[in-house]
Scaffold this motif. Structure first.
Motif, PDB file in Angstrom:
ATOM      1  N   VAL A  99       0.679  -1.324  -0.070  1.00  0.00           N
ATOM      2  CA  VAL A  99      -0.043  -0.042   0.054  1.00  0.00           C
ATOM      3  C   VAL A  99       0.858   1.193   0.044  1.00  0.00           C
ATOM      4  CG1 VAL A  99      -1.611   1.194   1.376  1.00  0.00           C
ATOM      5  CG2 VAL A  99      -1.949  -1.124   0.962  1.00  0.00           C
ATOM      6  N   LYS A 100       1.770   1.229   0.782  1.00  0.00           N
ATOM      7  CA  LYS A 100       2.872   2.425   1.145  1.00  0.00           C
ATOM      8  C   LYS A 100       3.386   2.478  -0.389  1.00  0.00           C
ATOM      9  CE  LYS A 100       6.855   4.179   3.481  1.00  0.00           C
ATOM     10  NZ  LYS A 100       7.919   3.753   4.476  1.00  0.00           N
ATOM     11  N   GLY A 101       4.088   1.329  -0.941  1.00  0.00           N
ATOM     12  CA  GLY A 101       4.660   1.855  -1.984  1.00  0.00           C
ATOM     13  C   GLY A 101       3.978   2.087  -3.361  1.00  0.00           C
ATOM     14  N   ALA A 102       2.821   1.596  -3.297  1.00  0.00           N
ATOM     15  CA  ALA A 102       1.982   2.082  -4.390  1.00  0.00           C
ATOM     16  C   ALA A 102       1.352   3.352  -4.448  1.00  0.00           C
ATOM     17  CB  ALA A 102       0.550   1.051  -4.483  1.00  0.00           C
ATOM     18  N   ARG A 103       1.109   3.939  -3.360  1.00  0.00           N
ATOM     19  CA  ARG A 103       0.769   5.261  -3.224  1.00  0.00           C
ATOM     20  C   ARG A 103       1.933   6.307  -3.485  1.00  0.00           C
ATOM     21  NH1 ARG A 103      -2.598   4.890   2.640  1.00  0.00           N
ATOM     22  NH2 ARG A 103      -4.643   3.846   1.504  1.00  0.00           N
ATOM     23  N   ALA A 104       3.102   5.964  -2.851  1.00  0.00           N
ATOM     24  CA  ALA A 104       4.225   6.671  -3.087  1.00  0.00           C
ATOM     25  C   ALA A 104       4.710   6.897  -4.700  1.00  0.00           C
ATOM     26  CB  ALA A 104       5.516   6.077  -2.548  1.00  0.00           C
ATOM     27  N   GLY A 105       4.675   5.768  -5.621  1.00  0.00           N
ATOM     28  CA  GLY A 105       5.057   5.577  -6.757  1.00  0.00           C
ATOM     29  C   GLY A 105       3.762   6.462  -7.525  1.00  0.00           C
ATOM     30  N   ALA A 106       2.725   6.263  -7.223  1.00  0.00           N
ATOM     31  CA  ALA A 106       1.712   7.036  -8.098  1.00  0.00           C
ATOM     32  C   ALA A 106       1.660   8.607  -7.783  1.00  0.00           C
ATOM     33  CB  ALA A 106       0.240   6.536  -7.825  1.00  0.00           C
ATOM     34  N   GLN A 107       2.172   9.066  -6.465  1.00  0.00           N
ATOM     35  CA  GLN A 107       2.163  10.430  -6.250  1.00  0.00           C
ATOM     36  C   GLN A 107       3.285  10.970  -6.916  1.00  0.00           C
ATOM     37  OE1 GLN A 107       2.754  11.536  -2.193  1.00  0.00           O
ATOM     38  NE2 GLN A 107       2.015  13.441  -2.225  1.00  0.00           N
TER      39      GLN A 107
ATOM     40  N   GLN B 114       4.649  10.462  -9.821  1.00  0.00           N
ATOM     41  CA  GLN B 114       4.162  10.503 -11.343  1.00  0.00           C
ATOM     42  C   GLN B 114       2.719  11.307 -11.452  1.00  0.00           C
ATOM     43  OE1 GLN B 114       6.414   9.900 -13.739  1.00  0.00           O
ATOM     44  NE2 GLN B 114       7.751   9.314 -12.161  1.00  0.00           N
ATOM     45  N   GLY B 115       2.266  11.828 -10.382  1.00  0.00           N
ATOM     46  CA  GLY B 115       0.750  12.642 -10.367  1.00  0.00           C
ATOM     47  C   GLY B 115      -0.307  11.866 -10.816  1.00  0.00           C
ATOM     48  N   HIS B 116      -0.132  10.564 -10.335  1.00  0.00           N
ATOM     49  CA  HIS B 116      -1.439   9.657 -10.855  1.00  0.00           C
ATOM     50  C   HIS B 116      -2.231   9.310  -9.511  1.00  0.00           C
ATOM     51  CE1 HIS B 116       0.384   8.474 -14.696  1.00  0.00           C
ATOM     52  NE2 HIS B 116       1.381   8.020 -14.041  1.00  0.00           N
ATOM     53  N   ALA B 117      -3.446   9.104  -9.796  1.00  0.00           N
ATOM     54  CA  ALA B 117      -4.146   8.592  -8.508  1.00  0.00           C
ATOM     55  C   ALA B 117      -3.584   7.026  -8.082  1.00  0.00           C
ATOM     56  CB  ALA B 117      -5.607   8.319  -9.046  1.00  0.00           C
ATOM     57  N   PRO B 118      -3.546   6.720  -6.689  1.00  0.00           N
ATOM     58  CA  PRO B 118      -3.087   5.474  -6.392  1.00  0.00           C
ATOM     59  C   PRO B 118      -3.753   4.388  -6.683  1.00  0.00           C
ATOM     60  CG  PRO B 118      -4.032   6.892  -4.617  1.00  0.00           C
ATOM     61  CD  PRO B 118      -3.755   7.758  -5.572  1.00  0.00           C
ATOM     62  N   PRO B 119      -3.052   3.115  -7.178  1.00  0.00           N
ATOM     63  CA  PRO B 119      -4.022   2.079  -7.533  1.00  0.00           C
ATOM     64  C   PRO B 119      -4.486   1.392  -6.348  1.00  0.00           C
ATOM     65  CG  PRO B 119      -1.613   1.829  -7.500  1.00  0.00           C
ATOM     66  CD  PRO B 119      -1.700   3.159  -7.368  1.00  0.00           C
ATOM     67  N   ARG B 120      -5.804   1.028  -6.624  1.00  0.00           N
ATOM     68  CA  ARG B 120      -6.379   0.033  -5.088  1.00  0.00           C
ATOM     69  C   ARG B 120      -5.446  -1.173  -5.021  1.00  0.00           C
ATOM     70  NH1 ARG B 120     -11.575   0.417  -6.577  1.00  0.00           N
ATOM     71  NH2 ARG B 120     -12.329   1.636  -4.778  1.00  0.00           N
ATOM     72  N   ILE B 121      -5.095  -1.474  -4.130  1.00  0.00           N
ATOM     73  CA  ILE B 121      -4.462  -2.785  -3.965  1.00  0.00           C
ATOM     74  C   ILE B 121      -5.600  -3.810  -3.632  1.00  0.00           C
ATOM     75  CG2 ILE B 121      -2.758  -4.303  -2.547  1.00  0.00           C
ATOM     76  CD1 ILE B 121      -1.283  -2.023  -3.944  1.00  0.00           C
ATOM     77  N   LEU B 122      -5.471  -5.216  -4.271  1.00  0.00           N
ATOM     78  CA  LEU B 122      -6.200  -6.217  -4.260  1.00  0.00           C
ATOM     79  C   LEU B 122      -5.603  -7.097  -3.743  1.00  0.00           C
ATOM     80  CD1 LEU B 122      -8.186  -6.109  -7.672  1.00  0.00           C
ATOM     81  CD2 LEU B 122      -8.721  -4.932  -5.346  1.00  0.00           C
ATOM     82  N   ALA B 123      -5.751  -7.664  -2.158  1.00  0.00           N
ATOM     83  CA  ALA B 123      -5.316  -8.881  -1.774  1.00  0.00           C
ATOM     84  C   ALA B 123      -5.715 -10.050  -2.432  1.00  0.00           C
ATOM     85  CB  ALA B 123      -5.139  -8.832  -0.348  1.00  0.00           C
ATOM     86  N   VAL B 124      -5.016 -11.245  -2.834  1.00  0.00           N
ATOM     87  CA  VAL B 124      -5.664 -12.334  -3.250  1.00  0.00           C
ATOM     88  C   VAL B 124      -5.731 -13.069  -2.203  1.00  0.00           C
ATOM     89  CG1 VAL B 124      -4.928 -14.372  -4.846  1.00  0.00           C
ATOM     90  CG2 VAL B 124      -4.460 -12.121  -5.608  1.00  0.00           C
ATOM     91  N   THR B 125      -7.028 -13.870  -1.837  1.00  0.00           N
ATOM     92  CA  THR B 125      -7.023 -14.773  -0.925  1.00  0.00           C
ATOM     93  C   THR B 125      -6.615 -16.280  -1.080  1.00  0.00           C
ATOM     94  OG1 THR B 125      -9.370 -14.874  -1.237  1.00  0.00           O
ATOM     95  CG2 THR B 125      -8.577 -13.230   0.379  1.00  0.00           C
ATOM     96  N   VAL B 126      -7.491 -17.126  -1.467  1.00  0.00           N
ATOM     97  CA  VAL B 126      -7.352 -18.401  -2.067  1.00  0.00           C
ATOM     98  C   VAL B 126      -7.638 -18.196  -3.543  1.00  0.00           C
ATOM     99  CG1 VAL B 126      -7.964 -20.854  -1.712  1.00  0.00           C
ATOM    100  CG2 VAL B 126      -8.013 -19.350   0.213  1.00  0.00           C
ATOM    101  N   LEU B 127      -6.718 -18.819  -4.455  1.00  0.00           N
ATOM    102  CA  LEU B 127      -6.924 -18.766  -5.965  1.00  0.00           C
ATOM    103  C   LEU B 127      -8.134 -19.673  -6.190  1.00  0.00           C
ATOM    104  CD1 LEU B 127      -2.942 -19.612  -6.963  1.00  0.00           C
ATOM    105  CD2 LEU B 127      -4.335 -17.456  -7.172  1.00  0.00           C
ATOM    106  N   THR B 128      -8.616 -19.228  -7.196  1.00  0.00           N
ATOM    107  CA  THR B 128     -10.174 -19.874  -7.715  1.00  0.00           C
ATOM    108  C   THR B 128      -9.736 -21.060  -8.287  1.00  0.00           C
ATOM    109  OG1 THR B 128      -9.902 -18.512  -9.629  1.00  0.00           O
ATOM    110  CG2 THR B 128     -11.239 -17.687  -7.820  1.00  0.00           C
TER     111      THR B 128
END
Length: 241
Positions: free
Chosen positions: A104-112, A114-128
């Motif tokens: 979460v921290k890294g995604a927000r910093a990287g987006a900021q 470059q002037g982008h909205a931060p990506p939403r992090i999706l946590a994979v639980t159990v593979l389908t």
């Protein structure tokens, strides 16, 4: 006839194809599908160029890398992903709370940066693709649904905003976790479609009624004789549900 357009932002095309083929397909189905999912095969072969190519077509990018490493490594990778302007980025919930916080921290910093909205992090639980036997073999106790819910709670504690689960878990996630998490469900198969390697697949209507926000569809579209018709039918089913 129900208008398919309301479903567009709830559908992602799994572009697990050669890049040129995936781009042609997305251009065809874009009126019905808002996201392009760039997964491991495309990213390993083409890197950020694959992301940029779909962005040029107007797609929102679901970067499905399922990051799972030590926190520092994941933070660096998530920052690079955020800098690309992607909308969604996957990590494995099994990486643990410190790793998830780092993502979460890294995604927000990287987006900021470059002037982008931060990506939403999706946590994979159990593979389908995992059956009950597979879940037991890797040391997770209980049924797949129980293991997925434990991992989902861990991810929420870490500040992750979204979860990847099978359609069968979406209803219990909504009941147990409320409306807050963004729920993404792969393993979508229209009625009568071949399951392939999916062990816990369900129809688009099932997933929507269970509470899913985003449905990922790949083979039912790109193996269809008429992919545009297949995408339109799925979008109509989502809208109706």
């Amino acid at each position: 006839m129900t208008d398919a357009s309301p479903a567009r932002e709830r559908l992602a095309l799994a572009a697990d194809l050669p890049l040129d083929e995936g781009l042609r397909l997305y251009a065809q189905v874009a009126p019905h599908v808002g996201y392009a999912k760039v997964g491991l095969s495309l990213f390993v072969e083409h890197g950020p160029a694959a992301v940029a190519a779909f962005q040029k077509l107007g797609a929102r990018i679901f970067l499905d890398l399922k990051l799972h490493d030590i926190p520092n490594t994941v933070e660096l990778a998530a920052a690079r992903a955020g800098a690309l302007g992607v909308s969604l980025l996957t990590v494995h919930a099994a990486g643990g709370e410190p790793m998830l916080r780092a993502a979460v921290k890294g995604a927000r910093a990287g987006a900021q940066a470059q002037g982008h909205a931060p990506p939403r992090i999706l946590a994979v639980t159990v593979l389908t693709s995992m059956s009950a036997e597979d879940v037991a073999d890797v040391g997770l106790s209980g049924a797949p649904e129980q293991a997925a819910l434990r991992l989902a709670r861990l991810a929420m504690r870490a500040g992750v905003e979204g979860l990847v689960c099978s359609p069968r878990e979406a209803e219990s996630f909504r009941r147990e976790l409320g409306t807050a998490p963004f729920l993404c469900t792969p393993g979508i198969r229209p009625a009568g479609a071949a399951l392939g390697d999916q062990s816990r697949a369900e129809t688009p209507a099932f997933a929507v009624r269970a509470g899913a926000d985003l449905l990922v569809v790949g083979r039912p579209i790109h193996t269809a004789a008429q992919p545009v018709d297949a995408a339109r039918a799925i979008a109509l089913e989502v809208s109706s549900a």
